[in-house]
Motif scaffolding. Structure first.
Motif, PDB file in Angstrom:
ATOM      1  N   ASP A  78       0.818  -1.220   0.000  1.00  0.00           N
ATOM      2  CA  ASP A  78       0.000   0.000   0.000  1.00  0.00           C
ATOM      3  C   ASP A  78       0.850   1.267   0.000  1.00  0.00           C
ATOM      4  OD1 ASP A  78      -2.311  -1.407  -0.131  1.00  0.00           O
ATOM      5  OD2 ASP A  78      -2.832  -1.227   1.983  1.00  0.00           O
ATOM      6  N   ASN A  79       2.017   1.195   0.606  1.00  0.00           N
ATOM      7  CA  ASN A  79       2.911   2.363   0.593  1.00  0.00           C
ATOM      8  C   ASN A  79       3.392   2.666  -0.822  1.00  0.00           C
ATOM      9  OD1 ASN A  79       3.509   3.101   3.576  1.00  0.00           O
ATOM     10  ND2 ASN A  79       3.575   0.872   3.503  1.00  0.00           N
ATOM     11  N   SER A  80       3.695   1.623  -1.564  1.00  0.00           N
ATOM     12  CA  SER A  80       4.116   1.825  -2.952  1.00  0.00           C
ATOM     13  C   SER A  80       2.951   2.354  -3.785  1.00  0.00           C
ATOM     14  CB  SER A  80       4.627   0.508  -3.549  1.00  0.00           C
ATOM     15  OG  SER A  80       5.740   0.040  -2.816  1.00  0.00           O
ATOM     16  N   ILE A  81       1.736   1.877  -3.479  1.00  0.00           N
ATOM     17  CA  ILE A  81       0.568   2.337  -4.223  1.00  0.00           C
ATOM     18  C   ILE A  81       0.294   3.819  -3.947  1.00  0.00           C
ATOM     19  CG2 ILE A  81      -1.932   2.041  -4.515  1.00  0.00           C
ATOM     20  CD1 ILE A  81      -1.433  -0.978  -4.322  1.00  0.00           C
ATOM     21  N   ASP A  82       0.554   4.254  -2.730  1.00  0.00           N
ATOM     22  CA  ASP A  82       0.450   5.697  -2.445  1.00  0.00           C
ATOM     23  C   ASP A  82       1.382   6.487  -3.353  1.00  0.00           C
ATOM     24  OD1 ASP A  82      -1.493   5.599  -0.512  1.00  0.00           O
ATOM     25  OD2 ASP A  82      -0.072   5.391   1.133  1.00  0.00           O
ATOM     26  N   ALA A 133       3.555   6.023  11.965  1.00  0.00           N
ATOM     27  CA  ALA A 133       4.312   7.039  11.248  1.00  0.00           C
ATOM     28  C   ALA A 133       4.129   6.865   9.752  1.00  0.00           C
ATOM     29  CB  ALA A 133       5.778   6.955  11.625  1.00  0.00           C
ATOM     30  N   GLY A 134       2.897   6.817   9.335  1.00  0.00           N
ATOM     31  CA  GLY A 134       2.644   6.695   7.900  1.00  0.00           C
ATOM     32  C   GLY A 134       2.531   8.073   7.301  1.00  0.00           C
ATOM     33  N   GLY A 135       1.667   8.224   6.338  1.00  0.00           N
ATOM     34  CA  GLY A 135       1.362   9.541   5.799  1.00  0.00           C
ATOM     35  C   GLY A 135       2.409  10.050   4.860  1.00  0.00           C
ATOM     36  N   LYS A 136       2.362  11.318   4.667  1.00  0.00           N
ATOM     37  CA  LYS A 136       3.129  11.881   3.573  1.00  0.00           C
ATOM     38  C   LYS A 136       4.437  12.504   4.039  1.00  0.00           C
ATOM     39  CE  LYS A 136      -0.155  15.393   4.405  1.00  0.00           C
ATOM     40  NZ  LYS A 136      -1.193  16.246   3.949  1.00  0.00           N
ATOM     41  N   PHE A 137       5.376  12.361   3.182  1.00  0.00           N
ATOM     42  CA  PHE A 137       6.655  12.985   3.436  1.00  0.00           C
ATOM     43  C   PHE A 137       6.959  13.982   2.338  1.00  0.00           C
ATOM     44  CE2 PHE A 137       6.855   9.335   6.080  1.00  0.00           C
ATOM     45  CZ  PHE A 137       7.513   9.786   7.202  1.00  0.00           C
ATOM     46  N   SER A 145      -4.495   5.392  -0.118  1.00  0.00           N
ATOM     47  CA  SER A 145      -4.640   3.937  -0.129  1.00  0.00           C
ATOM     48  C   SER A 145      -4.445   3.436   1.290  1.00  0.00           C
ATOM     49  CB  SER A 145      -3.629   3.286  -1.069  1.00  0.00           C
ATOM     50  OG  SER A 145      -2.428   3.029  -0.396  1.00  0.00           O
ATOM     51  N   GLY A 146      -4.612   2.174   1.496  1.00  0.00           N
ATOM     52  CA  GLY A 146      -4.410   1.637   2.832  1.00  0.00           C
ATOM     53  C   GLY A 146      -5.158   0.354   2.985  1.00  0.00           C
ATOM     54  N   VAL A 151      -2.314   0.423   9.117  1.00  0.00           N
ATOM     55  CA  VAL A 151      -1.492   0.712  10.276  1.00  0.00           C
ATOM     56  C   VAL A 151      -0.046   1.030   9.946  1.00  0.00           C
ATOM     57  CG1 VAL A 151      -2.907  -0.451  11.965  1.00  0.00           C
ATOM     58  CG2 VAL A 151      -1.232  -1.753  10.660  1.00  0.00           C
ATOM     59  N   GLY A 152       0.393   0.670   8.745  1.00  0.00           N
ATOM     60  CA  GLY A 152       1.710   1.112   8.359  1.00  0.00           C
ATOM     61  C   GLY A 152       2.842   0.120   8.518  1.00  0.00           C
TER      62      GLY A 152
END
Ligand code: TTJ
Length: 673
Positions: A78-82, A133-137, A145-146, A151-152
């Protein structure tokens, strides 16, 4: 006052903010630091956060069973999909390596490696060691997505024996390793590179999970769904485990249009018009996308998603679409005089045979309902309904031939419903009573305590006879079935009323079908399907299950449906008798009863070819006695999966059926159609 630790405890909102703010040096300490308590050292607090995950993994990933294990992969992917949604990642590779190690590689910008000012450690380290500590950098875009829990990566890290991350930013390759959530080495440059992207490898912790063995099919299903929902994204699933070798490349330029085509093809549904109807729109930063196609099925397949998460309980996006479809079709029908002034087709009628995907993206999605999979945001209803009404209306205007087909389908569905209503009323009038009288073939039980009673639906008259004699007449009722049963997958509800095979089942259960179904009227606590372990038996089982699934779904959802498990073998030595349900068990019983057996010792083994071969006493002892029997509870964890099983197994296309059985052999072992 020690700095750092309180940040860990109260970091969530802070870490979800923009990178610009994160890079500001003058962090407002009072906003995040409580100065009255002593929390101990920074590192300890970080680890405490992840210790909580290890103590109560279920709270973070739902379970430590098969679902939870696969959830780890979704959390990482999901992180890659973001990054795809942000417009920077085109390929995601998921490898299952020997030892059930998962490796996820993307070609995005790479997780930021700069020092996160509030914590004084690299942002990438924060991502893996700080809870939530997800979200945007980066600037622009939002996390949409998620997974189910969203939960990250830190949760995955906490629940992994080890995890390694590699980030390439076009100049350097960075590397860091963790064990059970704890940092092993600091982030380090391990070489130069011109590549960009992120790679994460991890091994799920065997101390936490019941099993760490991944299923290719489970991962494939979810990843394919993500590939459909993100048009143009290429996801490659590669199984490199010792015994396996398989690669699936999933890449759909058509996005959810391709999803509709895929469902039709795998289920053997015949489309009624050439291409899916597709439209997309946007309002106040939220987007909606719909693809739909009518098929020859009598049922609807509507899958909805919010931020790439499936919403099986529906919600505002589904409601908006359903309303729009009903209104657009009725309005068009009246305008074209296909519908008379007083005629109206119901929403359900306008969805007969539809295969439809609705996908929305929004900030602050509100998930409601029993399983938190129902979208609650009301602005989305307005967006989807307005967009859909306009686009569907235009489509009907511009495609009169297809419009005619769609209206005919809805009209036929409507007439079938009317006919079913008449048939239902006629049945009532004939019996002169509200509840129809019980079927003649039913041998009822004497207990009136409904929840402790059981109805055995038995295939064949002779087995029915044995069951009648062998049963506990107080709590067990017997209903024999015989002959060719109606396949409801290929029939409408009007054909169910008056069907001489199905109506006895309906009246015996007493709770009606379809819209009328009323679980509180159920006459037995358990409904047990008892059929032979052969082809005919499995056919009748599947037909009955299809019927319950389509017309009495709450019966399955509330756990009332069971499948009896008659034994296949009887092994005996004198008075000692053992019943076996498979060959393995049979051989074990032979060893138990004849421990010092030699080659020519003759072992009396009886193989039961059918229920009819057992005498009443045997049938009672092995299959019906509540103290002794084994029964399978029919569960419907995943309605969509059940839907697929029935559509494919009971549909009239042989090709998809064979492919389905080959691909899902373990699910349908007993359904050897
Ligand atoms: C965030 O904004 C600045 C540039 O990089 C963005 C980012 O974090 N991209 C990103 C994260 N791409 N891929 C990831 C990622 C990939 C995996 C496999 C695992 C994790 C936790 C993140």
């Amino acid at each position: 006052m020690k700095k750092g630790m309180v940040i860990i405890l109260e970091n969530y909102e802070m870490l979800d903010e923009d990178v610009q703010e994160m890079e500001e040096q003058d962090v407002q300490e009072q906003a995040i630091v409580s100065d009255t308590q002593d929390y101990g050292g920074e590192q300890i607090q970080v680890l405490e956060g992840l210790e909580a995950v290890r103590k109560r993994p279920g709270m973070y990933i739902g379970s430590t069973g098969e679902k939870g294990l696969h959830h780890l992969v979704y959390e990482i992917v999901d992180n890659s999909i973001d990054e795809t949604l942000a417009g920077f990642c085109k390929h995601i590779d998921v490898d299952i390596l020997p030892g059930n190690i998962i490796k996820v590689t993307d070609d995005g910008r790479g997780i930021p490696v700069g020092i996160q000012p509030k914590l004084g450690i690299p942002a990438v380290t924060v991502v893996f060691t700080v809870l939530h500590a997800g979200g945007k950098f980066g600037g622009g875009g939002y996390k949409v997505s998620g997974g189910l829990h969203g939960v990250g990566a830190s949760v995955v890290n906490a629940l992994s024996e080890w995890l390694e991350v590699e980030v390439c930013d076009g100049e350097n390759r960075y590397y860091q390793r963790f064990e059970r959530g704890k940092t092993v080495d600091d982030l380090a440059v391990v070489g130069p590179t011109s590549e960009k992207g992120t790679r994460v490898a991890f091994k799920a912790d065997g101390e936490i999970f019941e099993s760490v063995e991944y299923s290719f099919e489970i991962l494939e299903k979810r990843l394919r769904e993500q590939a459909f929902l993100n048009a143009g994204l290429q996801i490659t699933l590669n199984d490199k485990r010792e015994s396996e070798s398989r690669t699936e490349v999933m890449h759909y330029e058509g996005g959810i249009r391709s999803f509709v085509g895929f469902i039709n093809k795998t289920r053997g549904l015949e489309a009624l018009h050439p291409d899916p109807i597709y439209f997309a729109g946007e309002r106040n930063g939220s987007t909606a996308e719909v693809a739909l196609q009518y098929t020859d099925s009598y049922y609807e397949t509507l899958l909805s998603f919010a931020n790439n998460i499936e919403t099986p309980e529906g919600g505002t996006h589904e409601d908006g679409l359903k309303n729009a479809l009903r209104r657009a079709i009725n309005d068009y029908g009246h305008k074209q005089n296909i519908l008379k002034e007083k005629d109206k087709v119901s929403g359900e009628d306008t969805r007969e045979g539809i295969v439809c995907i609705v996908s929305v993206r929004l900030t602050d999605a509100q998930f409601e309902g029993q399983t938190k999979t129902k979208l609650g945001n009301s602005e989305i209803r307005t967006l989807v309904e307005q967009l859909s009404y306009e686009k569907i209306s235009t489509f009907l205007e511009e495609n009169p031939a297809t419009a005619r087909i769609i209206l005919d389908k809805a009209l036929t569905a409507s007439r079938a419903r009317e006919a079913a209503k008449k048939a239902r009323e006629a049945t009532r009038r004939k019996t002169g009573l509200e509840g129809a009288s019980l079927p003649g073939k039913l041998t009822d039980c004497s207990s009136k305590d409904r929840m402790s009673t059981e109805l055995f639906i038995v295939e064949g008259d002779s087995a029915g006879g044995s069951a009648k004699e062998g049963r506990d007449a107080n709590i067990q009722a017997i209903l024999p079935l015989w002959g060719k049963m109606l396949n409801v997958e290929r029939a409408r509800i009007d054909k169910v009323y008056g069907n001489d095979k199905l109506m006895p089942v309906v009246t015996a259960l007493g709770c009606g079908i379809g819209d009328e179904f009323d679980l509180s009227k159920l006459r037995y606590g358990k409904v047990v399907i008892m059929a032979d372990a052969d082809v005919d038996g499995s056919h009748i089982r599947t037909l009955l299950l299809t019927f319950f699934f389509r017309y009495m779904r709450p019966l399955i959802e509330h756990g009332h449906v069971y499948i009896a498990q008659p034994p296949l073998f009887k092994v005996s030595r004198g008075k000692k008798v053992r019943y076996a349900f498979d060959e393995k068990q049979r051989d074990a019983f032979v060893k138990e009863l004849y421990p010092d057996r030699t080659e020519d010792t003759k072992v009396p083994i009886q193989r039961y070819k059918g229920l009819g071969e057992m005498n009443p006493q045997q049938l009672w002892e092995t299959t019906m006695d509540p103290q002794n029997r084994t029964m399978l509870l029919v569960e419907m964890e995943d309605a969509a999966a059940a839907d697929e099983i029935f559509t494919v197994l009971m549909g009239d296309k042989v090709g998809p059926r064979r492919e389905f059985i080959e691909a899902n052999a373990k699910y349908v072992v007993n359904l050897d159609i």
